[in-house]
Write an enzyme that holds these catalytic residues in place. Structure first.
Site, short mmCIF file in Angstrom:
data_model
loop_
_atom_site.label_atom_id
_atom_site.label_comp_id
_atom_site.label_asym_id
_atom_site.label_seq_id
_atom_site.Cartn_x
_atom_site.Cartn_y
_atom_site.Cartn_z
CD GLU A 80 -39.86 -18.81 4.66
OE1 GLU A 80 -40.33 -17.84 5.30
OE2 GLU A 80 -39.05 -19.63 5.15
NE ARG A 90 -26.59 -18.61 8.06
CZ ARG A 90 -26.08 -19.75 7.62
NH1 ARG A 90 -25.05 -20.30 8.22
NH2 ARG A 90 -26.63 -20.39 6.59
CB CYS A 143 -33.88 -18.80 0.42
SG CYS A 143 -33.10 -20.40 0.13
CG HIS A 167 -36.61 -21.92 3.68
ND1 HIS A 167 -36.74 -20.59 3.97
CD2 HIS A 167 -35.39 -22.04 3.06
CE1 HIS A 167 -35.65 -19.94 3.56
NE2 HIS A 167 -34.82 -20.80 3.00
#
Ligand code: PCA
Length: 207
Positions: A80, A90, A143, A167
């Site tokens: 990332e 979510r 995250c 990730h």
């Protein structure tokens, strides 16, 4: 010996395992180029994910921190590049909190870039046949939150610590026999990828 802190997350979203915790555990105590890898498992809970990582930083005084998390559905390891000052979940976290359209740090900047050599790490992984790429979004769940929170902590306290986030996909055990089909990667390949990341990072720190 200088230390590098690697963290994984506990399972979430109905999964029995979180490959990030399994992968970092395999690297606990290893010495890479004279740097010792120390590890920890952090909760998938808003703010606690940051607080637990800060606790580990205070305990170990590492020269670098790399948080690792599962990104179910991704086909390769994602190194990332950027953490954004947004929490928009979510699904609820493991304590039932559903953050919507919130900031991580009220007084913080919009974003932070990782201070580990993101592009070099992704390149090295690919060179050594580990599918990987640079990612420009860590999402808006825990995250990204820990990535942003730790970047902000390091920045506001003026600490000499490199940090970043990686990730990883589901592992084979999370994909075999599941409908609809999911992309996955073996834990062995993920661990190899993380080892490459750490090696690349140690070379960068030493310069
Ligand atoms: N992945 C989630 C949080 C914990 C994890 O392993 C994420 O991508 O935000």
């Amino acid at each position: 010996m200088p230390k590098i802190l690697l963290t994984g997350f506990e399972p979430f979203g109905g999964e029995k395992v979180n490959p990030s915790a399994l992968a970092v555990k395999e690297l606990a105590g290893k010495v890479v180029n004279g740097f010792e890898i120390v590890t920890g498992e952090i909760p998938v809970v808003t703010q606690k994910c940051i607080d637990e990582t800060i606790k580990l930083i205070k305990e170990h005084s590492p020269v670098a921190v790399v948080n690792v998390g599962q990104a179910g559905g991704r086909m390769e390891i994602s190194v990332e590049k950027v953490a954004i000052n947004v929490k928009d979940y979510r699904i609820p976290d493991n304590e039932g909190n559903q953050m919507r359209f919130a900031s991580i740090a009220e007084d913080g900047p919009a974003a932070y870039f990782a201070t580990i050599p993101v592009e070099k790490i992704a390149e090295e992984m690919v060179k050594q046949t580990v599918p990987a790429s640079v990612s420009y979004t860590a999402g808006t769940y825990c995250c990204n939150e820990v990535f942003y929170g730790i970047s902000h902590y390091i920045h506001t306290n003026n600490l000499n610590i490199s940090n970043g986030f990686i990730h990883i996909p589901f592992i084979l055990e999370q994909a075999a026999g599941v409908t609809p089909p999911r992309p996955s990667m073996s834990l062995e390949t993920i661990v190899k990828g993380l080892e490459i990341a750490i090696t690349t990072l140690t070379e960068y720190i030493e310069q």
